[in-house]
Design an enzyme around this catalytic site. Structure first.
Site, PDB file in Angstrom:
ATOM      1  N   GLU A  12       0.813  -1.217   0.000  1.00 59.50           N
ATOM      2  CA  GLU A  12       0.000   0.000   0.000  1.00 59.50           C
ATOM      3  C   GLU A  12       0.843   1.262   0.000  1.00 59.50           C
ATOM      4  O   GLU A  12       0.328   2.349  -0.203  1.00 59.50           O
ATOM      5  CB  GLU A  12      -0.914   0.017   1.224  1.00 59.50           C
ATOM      6  CG  GLU A  12      -1.943  -1.088   1.194  1.00 59.50           C
ATOM      7  CD  GLU A  12      -2.628  -1.262   2.527  1.00 59.50           C
ATOM      8  OE1 GLU A  12      -3.739  -1.782   2.519  1.00 59.50           O
ATOM      9  OE2 GLU A  12      -2.068  -0.880   3.560  1.00 59.50           O
ATOM     10  N   ASP A 218     -12.028  -8.437   1.588  1.00 61.50           N
ATOM     11  CA  ASP A 218     -12.598  -9.762   1.846  1.00 61.50           C
ATOM     12  C   ASP A 218     -13.873  -9.602   2.662  1.00 61.50           C
ATOM     13  O   ASP A 218     -14.201  -8.517   3.104  1.00 61.50           O
ATOM     14  CB  ASP A 218     -11.575 -10.629   2.605  1.00 61.50           C
ATOM     15  CG  ASP A 218     -11.200  -9.996   3.939  1.00 61.50           C
ATOM     16  OD1 ASP A 218     -11.949 -10.199   4.919  1.00 61.50           O
ATOM     17  OD2 ASP A 218     -10.180  -9.291   4.013  1.00 61.50           O
TER      18      ASP A 218
END
Ligand code: SAH
Length: 253
Positions: A12, A218
């Site tokens: 990230e 998720d």
């Protein structure tokens, strides 16, 4: 303004550090703090590593040693609500530590001696972040199909921005039953992760405005670990980069 940008995962932050002008790195307490300019904003980027203690330490050092005046956390999270889908972005309005329980001495979820279960993010910063996230998703939707995020097979062309409550705990949630239990106790839960509420408490105690952005990787169920890995490797970095770029440009304007 000096903006601290915290991420939990290497993927990230890579792009942000590459985009920095005049980057200078300092090592402290097993972390690498990179100072420089990002789209005209004086910034410090750092990886928190995973979990609440790691995140609390990182936020404290950012403020006390590197003098940041504002903090934004970018990361991924499990969905905590059926209307929040993989690829959506959640911007925190408030954050809670779902594994905090000093009952019967204090009400469940309350952080002892603060009187609070939930820590509110900064309104102005969150507004700018949500705007930056909306803008990023629009930019993706306008791209030709073969270069947009949908090619990765995540079906992200319908991605949306949500604002609300994020819960953090020192647990990777990968069980539908566990999530159901949490949701019963916290009906307005939008996302589950492992750092945000710790940063929120530190910022509250030090009086530093902060906000948190989480891209849903998720569904916090039995498939979470596989989905999480796939998502982080292919999509998460682009989200973090695109949204932080838009955010810095808004803050500099
Ligand atoms: N196996 C991974 C561990 C990552 S833990 C690795 O090797 O790096 C998951 C990270 O993503 C945490 O930083 C957390 O904030 C976030 N996250 C994503 N999905 C999550 C879920 N279902 N439950 C808790 N945290 C989640």
């Amino acid at each position: 303004m000096r903006l601290g940008i915290i991420s939990a995962l290497h993927e990230e932050q890579q792009g942000l550090i590459e985009a920095m002008q005049g980057p200078v790195s300092h090592s402290h307490g097993m972390r690498e703090y990179t100072l420089g300019t990002l789209w005209e904003i004086d910034a410090v980027c750092v990886l928190s590593r995973i979990g609440k203690v790691a995140a609390a330490m990182t936020a404290s050092i950012l403020v006390e040693k590197y003098g940041v005046t504002h903090i934004v956390f970018t990361g991924v999270a499990g969905s905590g609500d059926p209307k929040v889908n993989v690829g959506d972005i959640v911007v925190a309005e408030s954050l809670l530590q779902h594994d905090m329980d000093a009952s019967p001495l204090f009400p469940r979820f309350e952080v002892p001696l603060t009187g609070l279960q939930r820590f509110g993010s900064d309104l102005v910063l969150s507004e700018a972040l949500a705007g930056a996230a909306e803008q990023f998703l629009r930019q993706q939707a306008e791209k030709p199909a073969d270069s947009a995020l949908e090619i990765e097979g995540f079906g992200l062309q319908h991605a949306r921005v949500h604002r609300g409550m994020i819960a953090s705990g020192d647990q990777f949630i990968s069980s539908a039953a566990h999530l159901r239990q949490l949701k019963q106790d916290l009906p307005d839960l939008l996302a589950v992760e492992m750092e945000g509420a710790a940063v929120a408490q530190v910022c509250f105690e030090l009086g530093v405005p902060f906000t948190v952005m989480r891209t849903i990787s998720d569904n916090a169920n039995e498939e979470a670990a596989v989905d999480f890995m796939r998502f982080v490797q292919t999509v998460a970095s682009r989200y973090a980069f695109g949204v932080v770029k838009n955010l810095c440009q808004r803050l500099a304007a």
